[in-house]
Design a protein around this motif. Structure first.
Motif, PDB file in Angstrom:
ATOM      1  N   GLU A   1       0.829  -1.209   0.000  1.00 50.22           N
ATOM      2  CA  GLU A   1       0.000   0.000   0.000  1.00 50.22           C
ATOM      3  C   GLU A   1       0.861   1.254   0.000  1.00 50.22           C
ATOM      4  OE1 GLU A   1      -2.632  -0.513   3.329  1.00 50.22           O
ATOM      5  OE2 GLU A   1      -3.995  -1.788   2.184  1.00 50.22           O
ATOM      6  N   ALA A   2       1.944   1.239   0.788  1.00 51.26           N
ATOM      7  CA  ALA A   2       2.819   2.422   0.849  1.00 51.26           C
ATOM      8  C   ALA A   2       3.528   2.660  -0.483  1.00 51.26           C
ATOM      9  CB  ALA A   2       3.832   2.255   1.984  1.00 51.26           C
ATOM     10  N   VAL A   3       4.040   1.597  -1.108  1.00 47.52           N
ATOM     11  CA  VAL A   3       4.729   1.748  -2.391  1.00 47.52           C
ATOM     12  C   VAL A   3       3.766   2.203  -3.475  1.00 47.52           C
ATOM     13  CG1 VAL A   3       5.925   0.474  -4.220  1.00 47.52           C
ATOM     14  CG2 VAL A   3       6.606   0.162  -1.840  1.00 47.52           C
ATOM     15  N   ASN A   4       2.518   1.771  -3.378  1.00 49.22           N
ATOM     16  CA  ASN A   4       1.509   2.172  -4.365  1.00 49.22           C
ATOM     17  C   ASN A   4       0.892   3.531  -4.054  1.00 49.22           C
ATOM     18  OD1 ASN A   4       1.669   0.017  -6.197  1.00 49.22           O
ATOM     19  ND2 ASN A   4       0.442  -1.280  -4.880  1.00 49.22           N
TER      20      ASN A   4
ATOM     21  N   ILE B   1      11.108   5.211   3.521  1.00 46.78           N
ATOM     22  CA  ILE B   1      11.800   4.116   2.831  1.00 46.78           C
ATOM     23  C   ILE B   1      10.935   3.586   1.690  1.00 46.78           C
ATOM     24  CG2 ILE B   1      12.748   1.788   3.080  1.00 46.78           C
ATOM     25  CD1 ILE B   1      13.384   2.562   6.027  1.00 46.78           C
ATOM     26  N   ALA B   2       9.637   3.409   1.946  1.00 49.85           N
ATOM     27  CA  ALA B   2       8.720   2.912   0.914  1.00 49.85           C
ATOM     28  C   ALA B   2       8.642   3.893  -0.255  1.00 49.85           C
ATOM     29  CB  ALA B   2       7.336   2.667   1.504  1.00 49.85           C
ATOM     30  N   GLU B   3       8.655   5.185   0.032  1.00 45.23           N
ATOM     31  CA  GLU B   3       8.633   6.189  -1.037  1.00 45.23           C
ATOM     32  C   GLU B   3       9.907   6.110  -1.879  1.00 45.23           C
ATOM     33  OE1 GLU B   3       8.525  11.052  -1.531  1.00 45.23           O
ATOM     34  OE2 GLU B   3       7.728  10.158   0.292  1.00 45.23           O
ATOM     35  N   TYR B   4      11.039   5.854  -1.216  1.00 43.16           N
ATOM     36  CA  TYR B   4      12.299   5.672  -1.934  1.00 43.16           C
ATOM     37  C   TYR B   4      12.204   4.450  -2.861  1.00 43.16           C
ATOM     38  CZ  TYR B   4      17.212   4.645  -2.810  1.00 43.16           C
ATOM     39  OH  TYR B   4      18.403   4.363  -3.421  1.00 43.16           O
ATOM     40  N   CYS B   5      11.635   3.350  -2.359  1.00 45.42           N
ATOM     41  CA  CYS B   5      11.442   2.149  -3.192  1.00 45.42           C
ATOM     42  C   CYS B   5      10.554   2.477  -4.380  1.00 45.42           C
ATOM     43  CB  CYS B   5      10.814   1.027  -2.375  1.00 45.42           C
ATOM     44  SG  CYS B   5      11.904   0.326  -1.135  1.00 45.42           S
ATOM     45  N   SER B   6       9.503   3.211  -4.140  1.00 48.32           N
ATOM     46  CA  SER B   6       8.594   3.607  -5.210  1.00 48.32           C
ATOM     47  C   SER B   6       9.329   4.428  -6.270  1.00 48.32           C
ATOM     48  CB  SER B   6       7.426   4.400  -4.629  1.00 48.32           C
ATOM     49  OG  SER B   6       6.509   4.741  -5.620  1.00 48.32           O
ATOM     50  N   ASP B   7      10.202   5.327  -5.831  1.00 43.53           N
ATOM     51  CA  ASP B   7      10.994   6.118  -6.774  1.00 43.53           C
ATOM     52  C   ASP B   7      11.931   5.236  -7.590  1.00 43.53           C
ATOM     53  OD1 ASP B   7       9.793   8.486  -6.025  1.00 43.53           O
ATOM     54  OD2 ASP B   7      11.392   9.064  -4.636  1.00 43.53           O
ATOM     55  N   LEU B   8      12.534   4.212  -6.959  1.00 44.19           N
ATOM     56  CA  LEU B   8      13.408   3.292  -7.683  1.00 44.19           C
ATOM     57  C   LEU B   8      12.633   2.519  -8.746  1.00 44.19           C
ATOM     58  CD1 LEU B   8      15.611   1.745  -4.844  1.00 44.19           C
ATOM     59  CD2 LEU B   8      16.330   3.359  -6.613  1.00 44.19           C
ATOM     60  N   LEU B   9      11.396   2.167  -8.450  1.00 47.23           N
ATOM     61  CA  LEU B   9      10.585   1.397  -9.387  1.00 47.23           C
ATOM     62  C   LEU B   9      10.248   2.193 -10.643  1.00 47.23           C
ATOM     63  CD1 LEU B   9       8.166  -0.415  -6.921  1.00 47.23           C
ATOM     64  CD2 LEU B   9      10.186  -1.357  -8.075  1.00 47.23           C
ATOM     65  N   LYS B  10      10.344   3.507 -10.567  1.00 49.84           N
ATOM     66  CA  LYS B  10      10.065   4.354 -11.734  1.00 49.84           C
ATOM     67  C   LYS B  10      11.098   4.164 -12.839  1.00 49.84           C
ATOM     68  CE  LYS B  10       7.658   7.766  -8.965  1.00 49.84           C
ATOM     69  NZ  LYS B  10       7.729   9.064  -8.313  1.00 49.84           N
ATOM     70  N   HIS B  11      12.223   3.490 -12.533  1.00 47.78           N
ATOM     71  CA  HIS B  11      13.261   3.259 -13.529  1.00 47.78           C
ATOM     72  C   HIS B  11      12.953   2.064 -14.434  1.00 47.78           C
ATOM     73  CE1 HIS B  11      15.973   6.307 -11.942  1.00 47.78           C
ATOM     74  NE2 HIS B  11      15.585   5.908 -10.754  1.00 47.78           N
ATOM     75  N   PHE B  12      11.912   1.310 -14.125  1.00 49.00           N
ATOM     76  CA  PHE B  12      11.499   0.194 -14.968  1.00 49.00           C
ATOM     77  C   PHE B  12      10.463   0.680 -15.969  1.00 49.00           C
ATOM     78  CE2 PHE B  12      12.601  -2.127 -10.975  1.00 49.00           C
ATOM     79  CZ  PHE B  12      13.670  -2.844 -11.491  1.00 49.00           C
ATOM     80  N   ASP B  13      10.377  -0.007 -17.102  1.00 49.46           N
ATOM     81  CA  ASP B  13       9.377   0.342 -18.107  1.00 49.46           C
ATOM     82  C   ASP B  13       7.972   0.211 -17.538  1.00 49.46           C
ATOM     83  OD1 ASP B  13      11.345   0.818 -19.983  1.00 49.46           O
ATOM     84  OD2 ASP B  13      11.301  -1.228 -20.747  1.00 49.46           O
ATOM     85  N   GLU B  14       7.673  -0.950 -16.972  1.00 52.73           N
ATOM     86  CA  GLU B  14       6.366  -1.202 -16.373  1.00 52.73           C
ATOM     87  C   GLU B  14       6.560  -2.032 -15.112  1.00 52.73           C
ATOM     88  OE1 GLU B  14       3.039  -2.225 -19.052  1.00 52.73           O
ATOM     89  OE2 GLU B  14       4.579  -2.227 -20.614  1.00 52.73           O
ATOM     90  N   VAL B  15       5.854  -1.657 -14.064  1.00 50.74           N
ATOM     91  CA  VAL B  15       5.980  -2.349 -12.784  1.00 50.74           C
ATOM     92  C   VAL B  15       4.612  -2.473 -12.140  1.00 50.74           C
ATOM     93  CG1 VAL B  15       6.916  -2.208 -10.440  1.00 50.74           C
ATOM     94  CG2 VAL B  15       8.315  -1.482 -12.358  1.00 50.74           C
ATOM     95  N   LEU B  16       4.358  -3.638 -11.574  1.00 47.00           N
ATOM     96  CA  LEU B  16       3.198  -3.843 -10.714  1.00 47.00           C
ATOM     97  C   LEU B  16       3.727  -4.277  -9.355  1.00 47.00           C
ATOM     98  CD1 LEU B  16       0.784  -5.871 -13.028  1.00 47.00           C
ATOM     99  CD2 LEU B  16       0.600  -3.479 -12.376  1.00 47.00           C
ATOM    100  N   VAL B  17       3.140  -3.769  -8.285  1.00 45.05           N
ATOM    101  CA  VAL B  17       3.490  -4.181  -6.938  1.00 45.05           C
ATOM    102  C   VAL B  17       2.211  -4.726  -6.314  1.00 45.05           C
ATOM    103  CG1 VAL B  17       4.399  -3.462  -4.707  1.00 45.05           C
ATOM    104  CG2 VAL B  17       5.282  -2.412  -6.805  1.00 45.05           C
ATOM    105  N   ASN B  18       2.201  -6.036  -6.066  1.00 46.85           N
ATOM    106  CA  ASN B  18       1.004  -6.721  -5.595  1.00 46.85           C
ATOM    107  C   ASN B  18       1.160  -7.289  -4.207  1.00 46.85           C
ATOM    108  OD1 ASN B  18      -0.180  -6.362  -8.139  1.00 46.85           O
ATOM    109  ND2 ASN B  18       0.574  -8.318  -8.883  1.00 46.85           N
ATOM    110  N   PHE B  19       0.074  -7.333  -3.484  1.00 44.92           N
ATOM    111  CA  PHE B  19       0.022  -8.028  -2.198  1.00 44.92           C
ATOM    112  C   PHE B  19      -0.464  -9.452  -2.453  1.00 44.92           C
ATOM    113  CE2 PHE B  19      -0.657  -9.054   2.096  1.00 44.92           C
ATOM    114  CZ  PHE B  19      -1.887  -9.663   2.197  1.00 44.92           C
ATOM    115  N   VAL B  20       0.245 -10.416  -1.876  1.00 46.32           N
ATOM    116  CA  VAL B  20      -0.196 -11.823  -1.919  1.00 46.32           C
ATOM    117  C   VAL B  20      -0.079 -12.399  -0.519  1.00 46.32           C
ATOM    118  CG1 VAL B  20       0.414 -12.234  -4.338  1.00 46.32           C
ATOM    119  CG2 VAL B  20       2.111 -12.646  -2.564  1.00 46.32           C
ATOM    120  N   HIS B  21      -0.920 -13.336  -0.219  1.00 55.22           N
ATOM    121  CA  HIS B  21      -0.887 -13.980   1.104  1.00 55.22           C
ATOM    122  C   HIS B  21       0.335 -14.872   1.215  1.00 55.22           C
ATOM    123  CE1 HIS B  21      -4.823 -12.652   2.447  1.00 55.22           C
ATOM    124  NE2 HIS B  21      -5.187 -12.767   1.184  1.00 55.22           N
TER     125      HIS B  21
END
Length: 134
Positions: A100-103, A114-134
């Protein structure tokens, strides 16, 4: 687990933006052209260390790579979940708070920074999905 893996080999999900929070209970292979990275972290309270691990699979669901590491650092599990370094990629985590924080649903704590920093790093990929799984 073997039966779940076999079922995942037989089906191909139709990924859309609305599936970012799919809450799936079964692993599924990524769509064509994507890789999936399942991540997890574990902390032992008072031990001063964090265990990290990830498994990377390709669009066929075939194993590509696995990584594990132990960091001598004292933190909570939700902070440890954010320690993943930065095409088309699907990151899956069992930490709903992290996903939720990264999204973009974070706050103003150290964890959220820290989560915002991770989110910024993910912007370097063409396409990214961040999903929650059990």
């Amino acid at each position: 687990m073997l039966n779940d893996w076999k079922r995942a080999q037989q089906r191909l999900p139709n990924y859309t933006q609305s599936q970012q929070q799919n809450n799936s209970k079964f692993w599924s292979k990524p769509p064509p052209g994507w890789i999936k990275i399942n991540v997890d972290a574990a902390c032992v309270p008072g031990a001063g260390c964090v265990g990290l691990g990830c498994v990377v699979r390709n669009e066929s669901g075939a194993f590509v790579k696995a990584i594990s590491n132990v960091l001598m650092i004292n933190m909570q599990a939700r902070e440890a979940e954010t320690l993943w370094p930065s095409s088309k990629r699907i990151f899956e985590s069992d930490s709903k708070t992290l996903v939720e924080a990264v999204n973009g649903n974070g706050g103003a704590s150290m964890f959220d920074t820290i989560a915002e920093y991770c989110s910024d790093l993910l912007k370097h990929f063409d396409e990214v999905l961040v999903n929650f799984v059990h």
